[in-house]
Design an enzyme around this catalytic site. Structure first.
Site, mmCIF file in Angstrom:
data_model
loop_
_atom_site.group_PDB
_atom_site.id
_atom_site.type_symbol
_atom_site.label_atom_id
_atom_site.label_comp_id
_atom_site.label_asym_id
_atom_site.label_seq_id
_atom_site.Cartn_x
_atom_site.Cartn_y
_atom_site.Cartn_z
ATOM 1 N N HIS A 172 1.051 -1.181 -0.069
ATOM 2 C CA HIS A 172 -0.040 0.177 -0.343
ATOM 3 C C HIS A 172 1.191 1.344 0.071
ATOM 4 O O HIS A 172 1.920 1.198 0.144
ATOM 5 C CB HIS A 172 -0.828 -0.050 0.910
ATOM 6 C CG HIS A 172 -1.689 -1.097 0.849
ATOM 7 N ND1 HIS A 172 -2.704 -1.674 2.391
ATOM 8 C CD2 HIS A 172 -3.066 -1.520 -0.096
ATOM 9 C CE1 HIS A 172 -3.720 -1.891 1.427
ATOM 10 N NE2 HIS A 172 -3.942 -2.225 0.299
ATOM 11 N N ASP A 224 1.358 3.991 1.310
ATOM 12 C CA ASP A 224 1.786 4.883 3.000
ATOM 13 C C ASP A 224 3.039 3.851 3.436
ATOM 14 O O ASP A 224 3.337 3.818 4.158
ATOM 15 C CB ASP A 224 0.047 5.101 3.626
ATOM 16 C CG ASP A 224 -0.477 3.136 4.467
ATOM 17 O OD1 ASP A 224 -0.568 2.788 3.310
ATOM 18 O OD2 ASP A 224 -0.563 3.761 5.084
ATOM 19 N N HIS A 225 3.163 2.588 2.435
ATOM 20 C CA HIS A 225 4.140 1.739 3.054
ATOM 21 C C HIS A 225 5.456 1.992 1.708
ATOM 22 O O HIS A 225 7.034 0.976 1.977
ATOM 23 C CB HIS A 225 4.176 -0.045 3.798
ATOM 24 C CG HIS A 225 2.907 0.071 5.027
ATOM 25 N ND1 HIS A 225 3.297 -0.120 6.106
ATOM 26 C CD2 HIS A 225 1.574 1.324 4.861
ATOM 27 C CE1 HIS A 225 2.107 -0.163 7.031
ATOM 28 N NE2 HIS A 225 1.634 0.761 6.420
ATOM 29 N N HIS A 283 -4.386 -8.984 6.457
ATOM 30 C CA HIS A 283 -4.444 -7.469 5.835
ATOM 31 C C HIS A 283 -5.378 -7.189 5.033
ATOM 32 O O HIS A 283 -5.478 -6.395 3.682
ATOM 33 C CB HIS A 283 -3.336 -6.409 5.678
ATOM 34 C CG HIS A 283 -3.271 -5.189 5.034
ATOM 35 N ND1 HIS A 283 -5.002 -4.548 6.275
ATOM 36 C CD2 HIS A 283 -2.862 -4.630 4.997
ATOM 37 C CE1 HIS A 283 -4.874 -3.087 5.962
ATOM 38 N NE2 HIS A 283 -3.845 -3.296 4.910
ATOM 39 N N ASP A 316 -0.374 -2.947 10.346
ATOM 40 C CA ASP A 316 -1.999 -3.512 8.940
ATOM 41 C C ASP A 316 -1.377 -4.911 8.976
ATOM 42 O O ASP A 316 -1.746 -5.704 8.316
ATOM 43 C CB ASP A 316 -0.638 -3.222 7.544
ATOM 44 C CG ASP A 316 -1.191 -1.639 7.001
ATOM 45 O OD1 ASP A 316 0.256 -0.799 7.740
ATOM 46 O OD2 ASP A 316 -1.401 -0.929 6.507
#
Lengths: 308, 308
Positions: free
Chosen positions: B63, B65-66, B142, B212
């Protein structure tokens, strides 16, 4: 009004306190963003300006420091509640790059439209209408990487002149249509044209934005008569001129020379090298050539108002 | 020593003053970085730690944001003078994502090696040796996106016991080889083994990192006996429990429960929702379950020293 915010002023890499060069322009409830380097959404967040109103994102080119922030920005725009499409516009290569970057966003709640500029649009500086704004690309020279600068302009409809309308004997019920710039036909078949009721042209507003380029005639032409010219000043130190040229960038002196040639009102320097912690040191180098030069700072905002 | 720095503590989007969750671990001149969301290079820059020593980057999942900070980070590592290869490691999908993101970096001055974890490595929590560190992946849950947590461990060779060596009559010139954990053969053909000269096992160090995910037995097993467990606490407010589950994340309470079950020494919470501006408000919720809970803060550093 026409608001301009320079979201960041750094080149190559974001630094604590200096985000990557990016610019947001607002007019009539719509926003156009130019470039989205890593951290653009953080500095935009600090301004308190809306993410949801961003309709169009223009890219100068596809080096990471100008586009790496796109996936995160689109996700945050999505979380702001936007559902209307967003248009991405840039030179050749847009689709390939965006397709690669969007592999990490998952499904967005709006459509992402790609609008790759054609060579003709860039070379002939063709105006593209975006809502009430007019965007014009201009060719940059950045060592082989397709790269463009942009001018964003607002045009103003000439003021309606009721005395002229009366003198021309135009029926009252046609005034509104003519005032809006459209032709109208009277009951007796007479054709009336807008120039019969409108006063002289009124000056609009124009800003020009250019980074990552050697000085070019095309940028000079693009910037002509701008109210504000935001231009790269990678280095201020005249001793770094050789390095500036080698890296296909522009120095303070060169940006100021371009501003003077293009007859702009005001110059903001930006896209500073991370190796230049204090651009202030070299401001006078640019001012000696173009006195109305200012050093761009993160989140520097200008509200433009019509002169009259 | 073994240094751990939590570079950021935010989930979903970077905020002014709260970068995205990422963790840097240093040992013996080498660094392992876990996750590289947008802005990771900015917060790393603030620590003053070296970019050049980063040999391995572990990804929990893909994702934005990672991982969105990867292109910029690699460019900055390149500008730091690194020429040795960098290994990227993560669950299924690594190659496709990295290939997409690296479209904006141009040629880097080092090789980027991809090491996609196999299902067996993740499910069986197989240990992978990285220099002097041992990395073990563990399966997260997740919502369908392949996602893993990691433990990073340092093992210590048992201390050499000269009394035992003398008592066993081992020739002096073989002591060094045996001390290093290898077998040795004397001039008379006698085989000597390391256990003849080494004292009892010594405890190494272990940290576990997981974001997550819903709580899983696999993460609990991975974290078992960790000196430090860095775990997601997306929301602290017990009223947000339903939302936490719906989004496939973990709450303060759940992280604390995992820490207690895994018998870790210390828990740091991280990956806070942007909708939770003050995690401090809910710290006691976690401490009621696991007293040695601390709120992760950007650039929180811990130096681990051996107990003896």
């Amino acid at each position: 009004m026409f608001d301009v915010c320079l979201l960041g002023t750094g080149g190559m890499r974001p630094l604590p306190g200096r985000y990557l060069t990016s610019c947001l322009i607002r007019y009539g409830g719509h926003s156009v963003l130019i470039d989205t380097g890593e951290g653009t959404q953080i500095t935009l967040c600090r301004t308190g300006w809306s993410f949801k109103d961003i309709d169009t994102i223009l890219f100068t080119h596809y080096h990471a420091d100008h586009i790496a922030g796109l996936p995160g920005l689109l996700l945050t725009i999505g979380n702001s509640g936007r559902e209307e499409p967003i248009t991405l516009m840039g030179p050749q290569g847009l689709r390939v790059v965006v397709e690669g970057l969007l592999r990490i966003t998952g499904k967005l709640p709006f459509q992402v439209l790609g609008r790759e500029l054609t060579k003709e649009e860039i070379e002939e500086q063709r105006e593209i209408c975006i809502g009430d704004m007019f965007v014009t690309p201009g060719k940059c020279s950045h060592g082989g990487m397709p790269c463009v600068g942009y001018s964003v302009a607002i045009k103003r409809r000439p003021r309606f002149d009721p005395e002229r309308a009366k003198a021309a004997g135009i029926p009252l019920k046609l005034w509104r249509v003519l005032q809006q710039g459209e032709e109208a036909v009277g009951e007796d078949g007479t054709l009336y044209t807008p120039d019969m009721v409108l006063a002289e042209e009124r000056k609009g507003m124009k800003i020009t934005y250019s980074t990552d380029s050697r000085p070019t005639k095309a940028i000079c032409r693009l910037a002509e008569g701008s109210d504000l010219f935001i231009c790269e000043g990678m280095y201020g130190d005249p001793e770094k001129q050789e390095k500036t040229e080698e890296k296909h960038h522009m120095s303070f002196q060169e940006a100021a020379t371009m501003a003077a040639r293009a007859g702009v009102k005001e110059l903001w320097l930006t896209h500073y090298s991370p190796a230049m912690p204090d651009p202030e040191e070299y401001l006078e180098v640019a001012r000696a050539i173009f006195p109305n030069t200012h050093l761009g700072k993160d989140r520097m905002i200008r509200e433009f108002k019509y002169e009259d």
